[in-house]
Motif scaffolding. Structure first.
Motif, PDB file in Angstrom:
ATOM      1  N   GLN A 239       0.822  -1.216   0.000  1.00 16.08           N
ATOM      2  CA  GLN A 239       0.000   0.000   0.000  1.00 16.08           C
ATOM      3  C   GLN A 239       0.854   1.263   0.000  1.00 16.08           C
ATOM      4  OE1 GLN A 239      -2.284  -1.498   3.237  1.00 16.08           O
ATOM      5  NE2 GLN A 239      -4.135  -1.747   2.021  1.00 16.08           N
ATOM      6  N   LYS A 240       1.962   1.218   0.752  1.00 11.79           N
ATOM      7  CA  LYS A 240       2.849   2.377   0.781  1.00 11.79           C
ATOM      8  C   LYS A 240       3.491   2.634  -0.579  1.00 11.79           C
ATOM      9  CE  LYS A 240       4.528   2.461   5.539  1.00 11.79           C
ATOM     10  NZ  LYS A 240       5.041   3.673   6.183  1.00 11.79           N
ATOM     11  N   MET A 241       3.771   1.541  -1.297  1.00 15.24           N
ATOM     12  CA  MET A 241       4.474   1.693  -2.565  1.00 15.24           C
ATOM     13  C   MET A 241       3.522   1.891  -3.738  1.00 15.24           C
ATOM     14  SD  MET A 241       7.540  -1.117  -2.311  1.00 15.24           S
ATOM     15  CE  MET A 241       8.167  -0.760  -3.961  1.00 15.24           C
ATOM     16  N   SER A 242       2.221   1.732  -3.486  1.00 19.25           N
ATOM     17  CA  SER A 242       1.296   1.677  -4.623  1.00 19.25           C
ATOM     18  C   SER A 242       1.287   2.976  -5.433  1.00 19.25           C
ATOM     19  CB  SER A 242      -0.105   1.293  -4.161  1.00 19.25           C
ATOM     20  OG  SER A 242      -0.559   2.240  -3.232  1.00 19.25           O
ATOM     21  N   LYS A 243       1.723   4.073  -4.838  1.00 13.41           N
ATOM     22  CA  LYS A 243       1.857   5.331  -5.587  1.00 13.41           C
ATOM     23  C   LYS A 243       2.822   5.156  -6.752  1.00 13.41           C
ATOM     24  CE  LYS A 243       5.573   7.271  -2.671  1.00 13.41           C
ATOM     25  NZ  LYS A 243       6.176   5.991  -2.360  1.00 13.41           N
ATOM     26  N   ASP A 244       3.767   4.215  -6.579  1.00 14.68           N
ATOM     27  CA  ASP A 244       4.767   3.963  -7.623  1.00 14.68           C
ATOM     28  C   ASP A 244       4.291   2.947  -8.669  1.00 14.68           C
ATOM     29  OD1 ASP A 244       7.000   5.510  -7.509  1.00 14.68           O
ATOM     30  OD2 ASP A 244       8.242   4.099  -6.385  1.00 14.68           O
ATOM     31  N   PHE A 245       3.278   2.136  -8.327  1.00  9.21           N
ATOM     32  CA  PHE A 245       2.880   1.045  -9.217  1.00  9.21           C
ATOM     33  C   PHE A 245       1.943   1.520 -10.326  1.00  9.21           C
ATOM     34  CE2 PHE A 245       3.152  -2.009  -5.314  1.00  9.21           C
ATOM     35  CZ  PHE A 245       4.527  -2.019  -5.422  1.00  9.21           C
ATOM     36  N   TYR A 246       1.963   0.829 -11.428  1.00  8.38           N
ATOM     37  CA  TYR A 246       0.949   1.036 -12.461  1.00  8.38           C
ATOM     38  C   TYR A 246       0.581  -0.322 -13.050  1.00  8.38           C
ATOM     39  CZ  TYR A 246       4.931   0.607 -15.690  1.00  8.38           C
ATOM     40  OH  TYR A 246       6.029   0.154 -16.375  1.00  8.38           O
ATOM     41  N   LYS A 247      -0.625  -0.397 -13.599  1.00 10.28           N
ATOM     42  CA  LYS A 247      -1.087  -1.662 -14.151  1.00 10.28           C
ATOM     43  C   LYS A 247      -0.835  -1.668 -15.653  1.00 10.28           C
ATOM     44  CE  LYS A 247      -4.725  -4.836 -12.846  1.00 10.28           C
ATOM     45  NZ  LYS A 247      -6.121  -5.036 -12.415  1.00 10.28           N
ATOM     46  N   SER A 248      -0.338  -2.771 -16.134  1.00 10.12           N
ATOM     47  CA  SER A 248      -0.068  -2.804 -17.570  1.00 10.12           C
ATOM     48  C   SER A 248       0.019  -4.236 -18.064  1.00 10.12           C
ATOM     49  CB  SER A 248       1.253  -2.078 -17.849  1.00 10.12           C
ATOM     50  OG  SER A 248       1.701  -2.356 -19.141  1.00 10.12           O
ATOM     51  N   LYS A 249      -0.114  -4.342 -19.369  1.00 11.16           N
ATOM     52  CA  LYS A 249      -0.020  -5.669 -19.955  1.00 11.16           C
ATOM     53  C   LYS A 249       1.463  -6.022 -20.082  1.00 11.16           C
ATOM     54  CE  LYS A 249      -3.251  -7.681 -22.402  1.00 11.16           C
ATOM     55  NZ  LYS A 249      -4.350  -7.719 -23.375  1.00 11.16           N
ATOM     56  N   TYR A 250       1.809  -7.190 -19.626  1.00 10.20           N
ATOM     57  CA  TYR A 250       3.184  -7.638 -19.768  1.00 10.20           C
ATOM     58  C   TYR A 250       3.259  -8.643 -20.897  1.00 10.20           C
ATOM     59  CZ  TYR A 250       7.645  -9.953 -18.891  1.00 10.20           C
ATOM     60  OH  TYR A 250       8.898 -10.483 -19.036  1.00 10.20           O
ATOM     61  N   ILE A 251       4.087  -8.322 -21.859  1.00 11.80           N
ATOM     62  CA  ILE A 251       4.358  -9.292 -22.918  1.00 11.80           C
ATOM     63  C   ILE A 251       5.855  -9.503 -22.889  1.00 11.80           C
ATOM     64  CG2 ILE A 251       4.180  -9.818 -25.379  1.00 11.80           C
ATOM     65  CD1 ILE A 251       2.006  -7.569 -25.471  1.00 11.80           C
ATOM     66  N   GLY A 252       6.269 -10.707 -22.627  1.00 11.09           N
ATOM     67  CA  GLY A 252       7.711 -10.893 -22.564  1.00 11.09           C
ATOM     68  C   GLY A 252       8.097 -12.302 -22.184  1.00 11.09           C
ATOM     69  N   TRP A 253       9.273 -12.385 -21.569  1.00 13.56           N
ATOM     70  CA  TRP A 253       9.898 -13.690 -21.352  1.00 13.56           C
ATOM     71  C   TRP A 253       9.880 -14.068 -19.889  1.00 13.56           C
ATOM     72  CZ3 TRP A 253      10.583 -16.005 -25.821  1.00 13.56           C
ATOM     73  CH2 TRP A 253      10.744 -15.208 -26.962  1.00 13.56           C
ATOM     74  N   TYR A 254       9.703 -15.354 -19.681  1.00 15.16           N
ATOM     75  CA  TYR A 254       9.561 -15.847 -18.326  1.00 15.16           C
ATOM     76  C   TYR A 254      10.201 -17.222 -18.247  1.00 15.16           C
ATOM     77  CZ  TYR A 254       7.152 -16.986 -13.935  1.00 15.16           C
ATOM     78  OH  TYR A 254       6.858 -17.304 -12.633  1.00 15.16           O
ATOM     79  N   CYS A 255      10.857 -17.504 -17.116  1.00 10.60           N
ATOM     80  CA  CYS A 255      11.310 -18.883 -16.877  1.00 10.60           C
ATOM     81  C   CYS A 255      10.643 -19.380 -15.610  1.00 10.60           C
ATOM     82  CB  CYS A 255      12.831 -18.979 -16.745  1.00 10.60           C
ATOM     83  SG  CYS A 255      13.339 -20.641 -16.210  1.00 10.60           S
ATOM     84  N   ASP A 256       9.920 -20.447 -15.761  1.00  9.18           N
ATOM     85  CA  ASP A 256       9.198 -21.058 -14.658  1.00  9.18           C
ATOM     86  C   ASP A 256      10.157 -21.524 -13.566  1.00  9.18           C
ATOM     87  OD1 ASP A 256       6.614 -21.412 -13.962  1.00  9.18           O
ATOM     88  OD2 ASP A 256       6.581 -23.552 -14.476  1.00  9.18           O
ATOM     89  N   GLY A 257      11.306 -22.035 -14.010  1.00 10.41           N
ATOM     90  CA  GLY A 257      12.317 -22.530 -13.075  1.00 10.41           C
ATOM     91  C   GLY A 257      12.796 -21.445 -12.128  1.00 10.41           C
ATOM     92  N   ASP A 258      13.011 -20.246 -12.654  1.00 16.21           N
ATOM     93  CA  ASP A 258      13.474 -19.129 -11.835  1.00 16.21           C
ATOM     94  C   ASP A 258      12.298 -18.365 -11.236  1.00 16.21           C
ATOM     95  OD1 ASP A 258      16.506 -18.751 -12.471  1.00 16.21           O
ATOM     96  OD2 ASP A 258      15.560 -19.174 -14.382  1.00 16.21           O
ATOM     97  N   GLU A 259      11.112 -18.630 -11.729  1.00 19.05           N
ATOM     98  CA  GLU A 259       9.954 -17.788 -11.457  1.00 19.05           C
ATOM     99  C   GLU A 259      10.327 -16.332 -11.672  1.00 19.05           C
ATOM    100  OE1 GLU A 259       6.909 -18.420  -8.552  1.00 19.05           O
ATOM    101  OE2 GLU A 259       7.750 -20.368  -8.037  1.00 19.05           O
ATOM    102  N   ALA A 260      11.000 -16.087 -12.760  1.00 19.67           N
ATOM    103  CA  ALA A 260      11.477 -14.728 -13.005  1.00 19.67           C
ATOM    104  C   ALA A 260      11.244 -14.329 -14.452  1.00 19.67           C
ATOM    105  CB  ALA A 260      12.957 -14.629 -12.662  1.00 19.67           C
ATOM    106  N   TYR A 261      11.089 -13.023 -14.638  1.00 22.72           N
ATOM    107  CA  TYR A 261      10.927 -12.448 -15.969  1.00 22.72           C
ATOM    108  C   TYR A 261      12.302 -12.090 -16.504  1.00 22.72           C
ATOM    109  CZ  TYR A 261       6.152 -12.025 -14.266  1.00 22.72           C
ATOM    110  OH  TYR A 261       4.924 -12.303 -13.748  1.00 22.72           O
ATOM    111  N   PHE A 262      12.458 -12.166 -17.793  1.00 24.81           N
ATOM    112  CA  PHE A 262      13.742 -11.834 -18.392  1.00 24.81           C
ATOM    113  C   PHE A 262      13.559 -10.820 -19.515  1.00 24.81           C
ATOM    114  CE2 PHE A 262      14.388 -15.731 -16.165  1.00 24.81           C
ATOM    115  CZ  PHE A 262      15.676 -15.652 -15.671  1.00 24.81           C
ATOM    116  N   THR A 263      14.579 -10.006 -19.688  1.00 24.60           N
ATOM    117  CA  THR A 263      14.484  -8.960 -20.701  1.00 24.60           C
ATOM    118  C   THR A 263      14.848  -9.529 -22.068  1.00 24.60           C
ATOM    119  OG1 THR A 263      16.792  -8.357 -20.436  1.00 24.60           O
ATOM    120  CG2 THR A 263      15.202  -7.224 -19.023  1.00 24.60           C
ATOM    121  N   ASP A 264      14.458  -8.786 -23.104  1.00 18.18           N
ATOM    122  CA  ASP A 264      14.792  -9.204 -24.463  1.00 18.18           C
ATOM    123  C   ASP A 264      16.289  -9.439 -24.617  1.00 18.18           C
ATOM    124  OD1 ASP A 264      12.264  -9.234 -25.495  1.00 18.18           O
ATOM    125  OD2 ASP A 264      12.299  -7.145 -26.171  1.00 18.18           O
ATOM    126  N   SER A 265      17.078  -8.529 -24.032  1.00 15.40           N
ATOM    127  CA  SER A 265      18.524  -8.653 -24.231  1.00 15.40           C
ATOM    128  C   SER A 265      19.077  -9.889 -23.522  1.00 15.40           C
ATOM    129  CB  SER A 265      19.250  -7.374 -23.786  1.00 15.40           C
ATOM    130  OG  SER A 265      18.995  -7.121 -22.436  1.00 15.40           O
TER     131      SER A 265
END
Ligand SMILES: [Zn+2]
Length: 485
Positions: free
Chosen positions: A108-134
């Protein structure tokens, strides 16, 4: 400022503890113990990271209730810490209500910084992490941690504008307000920052990840496991109102493995900045531990449970190997052969033998009475400097230099010859020097091998030395055959 706060990363409980966890526990524990020697009030925190789809799926595969499953695995990490004589006085679990409540408050304190958006990109289930194009391009589309293709995903999530903070983080590192060790890792993080950061997704659709902390005010989303796990370092202190938080933040030292360096060098600092909090003072990044020169892994069939090593050699020899024979600043290797060698050649032949022969001589020539011991005047600055620069391996090298030189001292002064000459004063002087130097070694070993240090102190601090001693490191007679499980 007498408060000292040190943390390990919190292991993800989808698998059993491995040698990398043991290494991290031992490194952080040695630094926590060193801080206590400097009379600091220490909070030393570790714990377990327990949310996310990987854990959820694993529990389902095992037909277990998810909470039961994480309770079981979390206990294994608790037990490993105990078995390694790790002196943590906090253990945070991300399924603790305290953590969950505080994470939602932070959201709640940080929500001023958050925005909602569609994410299209790369993900590895093993890391449970998103990865950049590069990152995906650099690795030719294959996750280097899991050897499987990155998954292209599309979903609507909350985002945190990491890019907003990259310059400030960069500057904090350059100004040494936020120090990263070793230097190679520091440079790597600077170059990540220099390349520019992409905003990160901090939530997942609850349909995909039901095992997580709910986003306050949005029942369709859970908080991204990585994001909330990083908050453990402040929730465990009772951020924001608890006096522990007021007194102990910022952390003096955070110890993490190189695979999660960027989460701690970039994402956590950005979160802290968003919350108007100070950054940790030191981030110490350790390497990986291979087994017999090969990467460790279940699928490779060469994983060793740290408990096997402790059972065979004891706690302090295990700690010793990980501290001195795994590099403090890069990757290291474990093999039972190398462990046998370190145990026999260094602990038994050098340290154990020094204690044994000194005790025998003091008993034989002084009737076990060593009297007042003059303090030694060895230069321990290199030892201190090594610890403070996170080169624990070098600090132990320094201690063993003293062990070796004391053995040499005995060989050269030949107390048995002095005894024959009946030069009692000289003999007493030599043996007193020996005893006091041994006590100094015990003191220097304290952060690393606490049990051994205590045993040595108990012997040489007593008015009359014990007439017989249980051998500190009984030599391993025949190298046993070893099978990895
Ligand atoms: Zn991966």
């Amino acid at each position: 400022m007498n408060q000292f706060y040190i943390t390990t990363s919190i292991p993800y409980v989808n698998g059993e503890p491995h040698l990398g966890h043991a290494l991290e526990f031992i490194l952080a524990d040695s630094m926590a113990r060193y801080a206590r020697e400097l009379n600091k009030q220490v909070i030393f925190s570790t714990g377990t990271d327990e949310h996310g789809s990987k854990i959820y799926n694993k529990a389902k595969d095992l037909k277990l209730d998810v909470q039961d499953f994480v309770n079981q695995t979390s206990d294994q990490f608790k037990k490993l810490a105990k078995d390694l004589n790790v002196s943590n006085n906090r253990f945070v679990r991300t399924t603790d209500q305290n953590h969950i409540d505080r994470v939602q408050l932070i959201w709640q304190k940080m929500s001023k910084d958050f925005y909602k958006s569609k994410y299209i990109g790369w993900y590895c289930d093993g890391d449970e992490a998103y990865f950049t194009d590069s990152e995906v391009r650099e690795n030719n589309g294959i996750c280097p941690n899991h050897n499987k293709p990155f998954e292209k995903i599309e979903e609507e999530n909350y985002f945190f504008p990491l890019s907003k903070y990259s310059e400030k983080i960069y500057q904090a590192i350059i100004d040494n307000k936020f120090k990263i060790y070793p230097k190679g890792k520091r440079n790597e993080m600077l170059s990540f920052l220099n390349d520019g950061l992409e905003d990160i997704s901090v939530s997942r659709p609850i349909k995909k990840v039901p095992w997580g902390i709910e986003v306050p005010g949005d029942k369709k989303q859970t908080i991204y496991v990585w994001f909330e796990a990083l908050l453990n370092y402040i929730t465990v202190l009772g951020y924001p109102e608890h006096s522990d938080f007021q007194q102990y933040w910022p952390a003096n030292i955070q110890v993490v493995g190189k695979d999660i360096a960027r989460f701690h060098a970039i994402i956590l600092p950005a979160i802290l900045m968003s919350l108007d909090l100070e950054l940790p003072q030191n981030l110490y990044i350790h390497g990986f531990v291979s087994v017999n020169g090969k990467k460790m892994g279940k699928s490779l069939g060469n994983s060793i449970n740290p408990t096997q090593i402790i059972k065979k050699y004891g706690v302090d020899p295990t700690r010793y190997y990980f501290l001195r024979h795994i590099s403090s600043s890069s990757d290291g290797d474990f093999s039972f052969e190398a462990m046998d060698d370190a145990y026999n050649n260094e602990l038994a032949n050098e340290l154990g033998n020094l204690i044994q022969r000194s005790l025998v001589m003091i008993n034989k020539y002084l009737n076990g009475e060593i009297g007042s011991i003059p303090p030694p005047e060895h230069d321990i600055i290199p030892y201190k400097r090594a610890i403070e620069a996170f080169h624990l391996d070098q600090a132990l090298d320094e201690v063993f230099k003293q062990v070796r030189s004391l053995n040499q001292y005995i060989d050269e002064t030949k107390p048995w010859v002095i005894a024959k000459q009946n030069d009692k004063d000289h003999l007493k002087e030599v043996l007193e020097y020996l005893a006091s130097s041994i006590l100094e070694i015990a003191f220097l070993l304290k952060p690393f091998l606490p049990e051994t240090s205590k045993k040595i102190e108990d012997i040489f601090k007593s008015k009359k030395l014990p007439s017989k001693l249980e051998i500190l490191f009984p030599k391993l007679e025949e190298p046993a055959k070893h099978e990895a499980n």
